[in-house]
Write a protein that holds these residues in place. Structure first.
Motif, PDB file in Angstrom:
ATOM      1  N   LEU A   1      -3.594  60.462 -95.223  1.00 29.55           N
ATOM      2  CA  LEU A   1      -3.937  61.192 -96.432  1.00 29.55           C
ATOM      3  C   LEU A   1      -4.672  60.279 -97.419  1.00 29.55           C
ATOM      4  O   LEU A   1      -5.673  60.681 -98.026  1.00 29.55           O
ATOM      5  N   ARG A   2      -4.205  59.044 -97.543  1.00 25.86           N
ATOM      6  CA  ARG A   2      -4.909  58.085 -98.408  1.00 25.86           C
ATOM      7  C   ARG A   2      -6.322  57.835 -97.896  1.00 25.86           C
ATOM      8  O   ARG A   2      -7.274  57.775 -98.678  1.00 25.86           O
ATOM      9  N   GLU A   3      -6.438  57.677 -96.566  1.00 22.54           N
ATOM     10  CA  GLU A   3      -7.759  57.472 -95.978  1.00 22.54           C
ATOM     11  C   GLU A   3      -8.660  58.674 -96.238  1.00 22.54           C
ATOM     12  O   GLU A   3      -9.840  58.533 -96.568  1.00 22.54           O
ATOM     13  N   ALA A   4      -8.090  59.894 -96.070  1.00 18.53           N
ATOM     14  CA  ALA A   4      -8.873  61.111 -96.306  1.00 18.53           C
ATOM     15  C   ALA A   4      -9.298  61.193 -97.769  1.00 18.53           C
ATOM     16  O   ALA A   4     -10.438  61.595 -98.074  1.00 18.53           O
ATOM     17  N   ASP A   5      -8.386  60.809 -98.707  1.00 21.72           N
ATOM     18  CA  ASP A   5      -8.731  60.805-100.130  1.00 21.72           C
ATOM     19  C   ASP A   5      -9.855  59.805-100.406  1.00 21.72           C
ATOM     20  O   ASP A   5     -10.789  60.095-101.172  1.00 21.72           O
ATOM     21  N   LYS A   6      -9.760  58.636 -99.763  1.00 20.75           N
ATOM     22  CA  LYS A   6     -10.818  57.632 -99.938  1.00 20.75           C
ATOM     23  C   LYS A   6     -12.144  58.169 -99.409  1.00 20.75           C
ATOM     24  O   LYS A   6     -13.197  58.027-100.056  1.00 20.75           O
ATOM     25  N   ASP A   7     -12.099  58.798 -98.194  1.00 19.22           N
ATOM     26  CA  ASP A   7     -13.320  59.359 -97.611  1.00 19.22           C
ATOM     27  C   ASP A   7     -13.900  60.457 -98.505  1.00 19.22           C
ATOM     28  O   ASP A   7     -15.121  60.536 -98.701  1.00 19.22           O
ATOM     29  N   LYS A   8     -13.011  61.305 -99.030  1.00 20.76           N
ATOM     30  CA  LYS A   8     -13.456  62.398 -99.891  1.00 20.76           C
ATOM     31  C   LYS A   8     -14.105  61.834-101.153  1.00 20.76           C
ATOM     32  O   LYS A   8     -15.185  62.291-101.568  1.00 20.76           O
ATOM     33  N   THR A   9     -13.438  60.836-101.747  1.00 21.34           N
ATOM     34  CA  THR A   9     -13.988  60.223-102.958  1.00 21.34           C
ATOM     35  C   THR A   9     -15.345  59.592-102.667  1.00 21.34           C
ATOM     36  O   THR A   9     -16.307  59.758-103.441  1.00 21.34           O
ATOM     37  N   LYS A  10     -15.452  58.899-101.527  1.00 25.37           N
ATOM     38  CA  LYS A  10     -16.718  58.260-101.149  1.00 25.37           C
ATOM     39  C   LYS A  10     -17.791  59.316-100.909  1.00 25.37           C
ATOM     40  O   LYS A  10     -18.946  59.168-101.338  1.00 25.37           O
ATOM     41  N   THR A  11     -17.419  60.412-100.229  1.00 23.52           N
ATOM     42  CA  THR A  11     -18.376  61.485 -99.964  1.00 23.52           C
ATOM     43  C   THR A  11     -18.846  62.117-101.260  1.00 23.52           C
ATOM     44  O   THR A  11     -20.053  62.388-101.431  1.00 23.52           O
ATOM     45  N   VAL A  12     -17.896  62.356-102.196  1.00 22.42           N
ATOM     46  CA  VAL A  12     -18.276  62.940-103.490  1.00 22.42           C
ATOM     47  C   VAL A  12     -19.215  61.996-104.226  1.00 22.42           C
ATOM     48  O   VAL A  12     -20.225  62.425-104.809  1.00 22.42           O
ATOM     49  N   GLN A  13     -18.896  60.704-104.182  1.00 23.03           N
ATOM     50  CA  GLN A  13     -19.775  59.728-104.844  1.00 23.03           C
ATOM     51  C   GLN A  13     -21.151  59.705-104.190  1.00 23.03           C
ATOM     52  O   GLN A  13     -22.181  59.673-104.878  1.00 23.03           O
ATOM     53  N   ASP A  14     -21.187  59.714-102.852  1.00 25.07           N
ATOM     54  CA  ASP A  14     -22.464  59.721-102.137  1.00 25.07           C
ATOM     55  C   ASP A  14     -23.289  60.955-102.497  1.00 25.07           C
ATOM     56  O   ASP A  14     -24.500  60.865-102.749  1.00 25.07           O
ATOM     57  N   LEU A  15     -22.604  62.119-102.496  1.00 23.81           N
ATOM     58  CA  LEU A  15     -23.319  63.360-102.838  1.00 23.81           C
ATOM     59  C   LEU A  15     -23.807  63.341-104.276  1.00 23.81           C
ATOM     60  O   LEU A  15     -24.910  63.818-104.583  1.00 23.81           O
ATOM     61  N   ALA A  16     -22.970  62.786-105.165  1.00 21.51           N
ATOM     62  CA  ALA A  16     -23.389  62.704-106.572  1.00 21.51           C
ATOM     63  C   ALA A  16     -24.609  61.806-106.698  1.00 21.51           C
ATOM     64  O   ALA A  16     -25.554  62.118-107.448  1.00 21.51           O
ATOM     65  N   GLU A  17     -24.615  60.696-105.950  1.00 21.92           N
ATOM     66  CA  GLU A  17     -25.768  59.802-105.992  1.00 21.92           C
ATOM     67  C   GLU A  17     -27.008  60.481-105.434  1.00 21.92           C
ATOM     68  O   GLU A  17     -28.113  60.359-105.980  1.00 21.92           O
ATOM     69  N   LYS A  18     -26.852  61.229-104.317  1.00 19.40           N
ATOM     70  CA  LYS A  18     -27.991  61.951-103.733  1.00 19.40           C
ATOM     71  C   LYS A  18     -28.527  62.986-104.721  1.00 19.40           C
ATOM     72  O   LYS A  18     -29.741  63.143-104.875  1.00 19.40           O
ATOM     73  N   ASN A  19     -27.614  63.728-105.346  1.00 21.49           N
ATOM     74  CA  ASN A  19     -28.023  64.733-106.335  1.00 21.49           C
ATOM     75  C   ASN A  19     -28.786  64.077-107.480  1.00 21.49           C
ATOM     76  O   ASN A  19     -29.791  64.615-107.964  1.00 21.49           O
ATOM     77  N   GLN A  20     -28.263  62.928-107.890  1.00 25.20           N
ATOM     78  CA  GLN A  20     -28.919  62.197-108.976  1.00 25.20           C
ATOM     79  C   GLN A  20     -30.333  61.798-108.571  1.00 25.20           C
ATOM     80  O   GLN A  20     -31.283  61.977-109.324  1.00 25.20           O
ATOM     81  N   ARG A  21     -30.492  61.280-107.350  1.00 26.82           N
ATOM     82  CA  ARG A  21     -31.807  60.871-106.865  1.00 26.82           C
ATOM     83  C   ARG A  21     -32.744  62.075-106.751  1.00 26.82           C
ATOM     84  O   ARG A  21     -33.917  62.008-107.119  1.00 26.82           O
ATOM     85  N   LEU A  22     -32.186  63.182-106.203  1.00 24.64           N
ATOM     86  CA  LEU A  22     -33.020  64.384-106.068  1.00 24.64           C
ATOM     87  C   LEU A  22     -33.429  64.923-107.436  1.00 24.64           C
ATOM     88  O   LEU A  22     -34.573  65.371-107.623  1.00 24.64           O
ATOM     89  N   SER A  23     -32.486  64.870-108.372  1.00 34.68           N
ATOM     90  CA  SER A  23     -32.836  65.329-109.735  1.00 34.68           C
ATOM     91  C   SER A  23     -33.925  64.464-110.325  1.00 34.68           C
ATOM     92  O   SER A  23     -34.863  64.964-110.974  1.00 34.68           O
ATOM     93  N   GLU A  24     -33.790  63.184-110.108  1.00 35.63           N
ATOM     94  CA  GLU A  24     -34.810  62.259-110.621  1.00 35.63           C
ATOM     95  C   GLU A  24     -36.159  62.522-109.963  1.00 35.63           C
ATOM     96  O   GLU A  24     -37.202  62.496-110.619  1.00 35.63           O
ATOM     97  N   GLN A  25     -36.125  62.798-108.636  1.00 37.85           N
ATOM     98  CA  GLN A  25     -37.381  63.091-107.936  1.00 37.85           C
ATOM     99  C   GLN A  25     -37.991  64.386-108.454  1.00 37.85           C
ATOM    100  O   GLN A  25     -39.211  64.502-108.599  1.00 37.85           O
ATOM    101  N   LEU A  26     -37.132  65.376-108.727  1.00 35.86           N
ATOM    102  CA  LEU A  26     -37.640  66.649-109.241  1.00 35.86           C
ATOM    103  C   LEU A  26     -38.256  66.463-110.620  1.00 35.86           C
ATOM    104  O   LEU A  26     -39.277  67.070-110.943  1.00 35.86           O
ATOM    105  N   ASN A  27     -37.611  65.640-111.382  1.00 36.93           N
ATOM    106  CA  ASN A  27     -38.131  65.408-112.743  1.00 36.93           C
ATOM    107  C   ASN A  27     -39.444  64.645-112.699  1.00 36.93           C
ATOM    108  O   ASN A  27     -40.298  64.823-113.566  1.00 36.93           O
ATOM    109  N   LYS A  28     -39.632  63.781-111.741  1.00 39.76           N
ATOM    110  CA  LYS A  28     -40.872  63.011-111.613  1.00 39.76           C
ATOM    111  C   LYS A  28     -42.023  63.888-111.176  1.00 39.76           C
ATOM    112  O   LYS A  28     -43.164  63.687-111.569  1.00 39.76           O
ATOM    113  N   ARG A  29     -41.810  64.876-110.304  1.00 37.08           N
ATOM    114  CA  ARG A  29     -42.881  65.728-109.792  1.00 37.08           C
ATOM    115  C   ARG A  29     -42.611  67.172-110.177  1.00 37.08           C
ATOM    116  O   ARG A  29     -42.258  68.000-109.353  1.00 37.08           O
TER     117      ARG A  29
END
Length: 195
Positions: A130-158
């Motif tokens: 369960l701890r491992e799954a929580d860590k994976d979930k947290t990492k996945t959420v962080q990764d997705l948040a970073e991807k969203n941030q990058r995509l938002s930045e790309q959208l704002n640039k073009r």
């Protein structure tokens, strides 16, 4: 002989016994020339004979009573010994049952302790997972948040490029839908007019 007769004989024996052992003969009775056929001597001998007979009967009654008491004692003692033996046998059987039950309880306690230990280990493993799954979930959420941030930045640039294409796609779909609706409604109007 009844009990009352025995008691009566015992009472008389007490007095007769004293008389039996305390024979007092006068000097003239001890003389060698006394008369063996004298009525006093015969009476005394008869009395002593009665006393001896009574003493013999009393002795016999006491022996019979003693024998009966001894037999009763032996019978009771034998009954007690049999009962003691039965109780000892029951005690032995109960001890064996208790020991067998104790072994069964010990086995059951061992099994339950083993099961509890296995469950505890499983709970520990599940908590780790369960701890491992929580860590994976947290990492996945962080990764997705970073991807969203990058995509938002790309959208704002073009804004014209991607946004324009999105708006074109959305607009063309809306126009196509509107055209379909208009075309369908005209067909319906034409059909009605032909009727």
């Amino acid at each position: 002989m009844s009990d009352s007769e025995i008691l009566d004989m015992k009472n008389r024996m007490g007095t007769l016994e004293d008389d039996f052992y305390t024979i007092h003969l006068a000097d003239d009775e001890l003389s060698p020339c006394r008369d063996l056929d004298s009525p006093e001597l015969i009476s005394t001998l008869r009395q002593k004979d009665k006393q001896l007979t009574l003493a013999a009967q009393l002795g016999k009654a006491l022996l019979e009573e003693n024998q009966a008491l001894k037999e009763e004692k032996d019978r009771l003692q034998e009954g007690f010994m049999e009962r003691i033996e039965e109780l000892q046998q029951e005690n032995h059987e109960l001890r064996l049952k208790y020991e067998a039950q104790e072994v069964a309880w010990d086995d059951r306690v061992y099994e339950l302790e083993k099961d509890a230990q296995e469950l505890q280990e499983e709970v520990t493993k599940m908590r780790g997972k369960l701890r491992e799954a929580d860590k994976d979930k947290t990492k996945t959420v962080q990764d997705l948040a970073e991807k969203n941030q990058r995509l938002s930045e790309q959208l704002n640039k073009r804004p014209c490029g991607i946004r324009g294409n999105l708006f074109k796609n959305i607009s063309s779909r809306k126009i196509g839908e509107q055209f379909s609706e208009v075309f369908c409604s005209r067909k319906q109007v034409l059909r009605r007019s032909n009727i």
